[in-house]
Design an enzyme around this catalytic site. Structure first.
Site, PDB file in Angstrom:
ATOM      1  N   CYS A 154      -6.883  -8.570   9.616  1.00 43.07           N
ATOM      2  CA  CYS A 154      -7.456  -7.688   8.614  1.00 43.07           C
ATOM      3  C   CYS A 154      -6.705  -6.371   8.686  1.00 43.07           C
ATOM      4  CB  CYS A 154      -8.912  -7.411   8.950  1.00 43.07           C
ATOM      5  SG  CYS A 154     -10.066  -7.938   7.721  1.00 43.07           S
ATOM      6  N   CYS A 181       0.510   4.027   6.465  1.00 43.66           N
ATOM      7  CA  CYS A 181       0.130   4.317   7.850  1.00 43.66           C
ATOM      8  C   CYS A 181       1.106   3.569   8.769  1.00 43.66           C
ATOM      9  CB  CYS A 181      -1.294   3.848   8.128  1.00 43.66           C
ATOM     10  SG  CYS A 181      -2.514   4.549   6.990  1.00 43.66           S
ATOM     11  N   CYS A 204       0.858  -1.193   0.000  1.00 42.10           N
ATOM     12  CA  CYS A 204       0.000   0.000   0.000  1.00 42.10           C
ATOM     13  C   CYS A 204       0.886   1.233   0.000  1.00 42.10           C
ATOM     14  CB  CYS A 204      -0.891  -0.007   1.249  1.00 42.10           C
ATOM     15  SG  CYS A 204      -2.053   1.381   1.318  1.00 42.10           S
TER      16      CYS A 204
END
Ligand code: SAH
Ligand code: SF4
Length: 394
Positions: free
Chosen positions: A356, A132, A128
């Site tokens: 997740c 984050c 990604c």
């Protein structure tokens, strides 16, 4: 269903073999492709059903299609999913697959059974770009976007492996909360959503498909217009300075813009609330002051929302700690006292380290894949733990 044209999914034709991977087509695209073979469009519809409803793995098994068409398909097409590297089953029924995305990259798909539903958490990217700091996917950087075939292939694989008889679709809900930011891989995700919602495909209602986003504002607006499904937004902080540090995308799309986009989304979304995800990080965003600031933020925004507090899944090098259960309880209580529906996501699949949103730690997986190549008996390192929320996956 609106069906805006999309750029050709170059991935549908495999390099080398020249075979077209039918998993990458929406129903309309498959009908058009079948018409290109000189067949009627309804044959494409039948084929689509075989692929997604029956989970057929061989063209010759598609008995409602003429033998001549089956033979043609065999020479031109394939039904290719990502290869499975690992298949783990937890004592609580949670099941996790580690899939090989090629070139040393792995993605994960997690199935969470509950009394009244079976939720599949799918990945949309290998890695990604949002980065984050509390997310292990974010730590590993970006490898590549998944194709429509690779995204929908996760659902097809899960249904087939969870009920090999093909009589019952085990997956009743799909959440885009695995690896990747779905709205930064929009076109392939959009096509996958259409296949999930298609009555001849998976036939899921819009409420049963949830896209989770870190807040890609312009694409939220497109999703609202083109294929409004349930939306979860990763909030994680009640003010811009803290959110800038936790979700770097906030510097581009700050809270005021994000909340405005949420309000617009609600006008076309299938639910009358937005789910806000809030990962509880000890001494970072979990104080009573943060709770009050959060209440003020959503009240000022006049936004109908539900808060889903996520216990942080620690991983090496994150630098964060999970908030103690008592702190989470107090945080939830303060929000609830202010009239905000708040749930705490329950942890599932601990014994298989399913997660997740912080799946398939790259370093570990790259190591794993290399080890597998060198030595088929290599052991899997721990990857984290999986969390899910009944409220959110409703
Ligand atoms: N990129 C999207 C969807 C994938 S992440 C998004 O960020 O929303 C799915 C959810 O898992 C997000 O709310 C994300 O913030 C959360 N998450 C990421 N890492 C986590 C961790 N280590 N522990 C708990 N939740 C995490
Ligand atoms: Fe990407 Fe979501 Fe992880 Fe952030 S939390 S790095 S957006 S996958």
């Amino acid at each position: 269903m609106p069906n805006a044209p999309r750029p050709a999914d170059t991935s549908v034709v495999a390099e080398g073999s020249g075979l077209t991977n039918l998993l990458g087509f929406t129903r309309e695209e498959l009908e058009a492709w079948v018409e290109g073979l000189g067949e009627k469009a309804f044959r494409g519809r039948q084929l689509f059903k075989w692929v997604h409803q029956h989970g057929a793995t061989e063209f010759q098994a598609m008995t409602s299609l003429a033998k001549s068409l089956r033979d043609q398909l065999g020479g031109r097409a394939e039904l290719r999913e990502l290869p499975i590297l690992r298949d783990h089953q937890s004592a609580d029924g949670t099941r996790k697959w580690l899939l090989d995305a090629g070139q040393g990259n792995a993605i994960e798909t997690v199935y969470i059974p509950e009394d009244d539903r079976g939720t599949l958490c799918v990945s949309s990217q290998a890695g990604c770009t949002v980065a984050c700091g509390f997310c292990s996917t974010g730590h590993q950087g970006f490898a590549r976007n998944l194709t429509t075939a690779e995204i929908i292939g996760q659902v097809r694989m899960a249904n087939r492996l969870l009920d090999p008889s093909g009589r019952r679709a085990a997956v009743s809900n799909v959440v885009f909360m695995g690896m990747g930011e779905p709205l930064l891989n929009y076109e392939p995700v959009l096509a996958a959503l259409r296949i999930l919602l298609d009555d001849h495909g998976y036939g899921l209602s819009r409420r049963k498909v949830t896209v989770s986003t870190s807040g890609v504002v312009p694409i939220m607006e497109r999703l609202a217009a083109e294929c409004p499904v349930a939306l979860a937004v990763s909030l994680h902080a009640p003010n811009d300075s803290l959110r800038n540090s936790l979700v770097p995308l906030n510097k581009k799309y700050p809270l005021a813009e994000l909340l405005a986009a949420c309000r617009v989304y609600l006008q076309s979304g299938p639910r009358d609330f937005i789910t806000f995800e809030y990962v509880m990080l000890e001494d970072v965003n979990d104080s009573q002051d943060h709770a009050h600031e959060l209440i003020h933020l959503v009240e000022k925004a006049r936004l109908h929302c539900k808060l889903n507090l996520i216990p942080f899944n620690p991983f090496p090098a994150s630098g964060f700690r999970r908030s103690p259960a008592e702190r989470v309880r107090q945080f939830a209580q303060t929000l609830q006292a202010a009239g905000i529906v708040t749930t705490v996501r329950k942890t599932r699949g601990d014994d298989i380290d399913a997660a997740c949103g912080q799946l398939a730690g790259d370093i570990q997986d790259r190591t794993l894949i290399r080890l597998r190549r060198l030595d088929a008996k290599a052991e899997v390192p721990a990857l984290g733990s999986h969390t899910t929320s009944s409220a959110q996956h409703a």
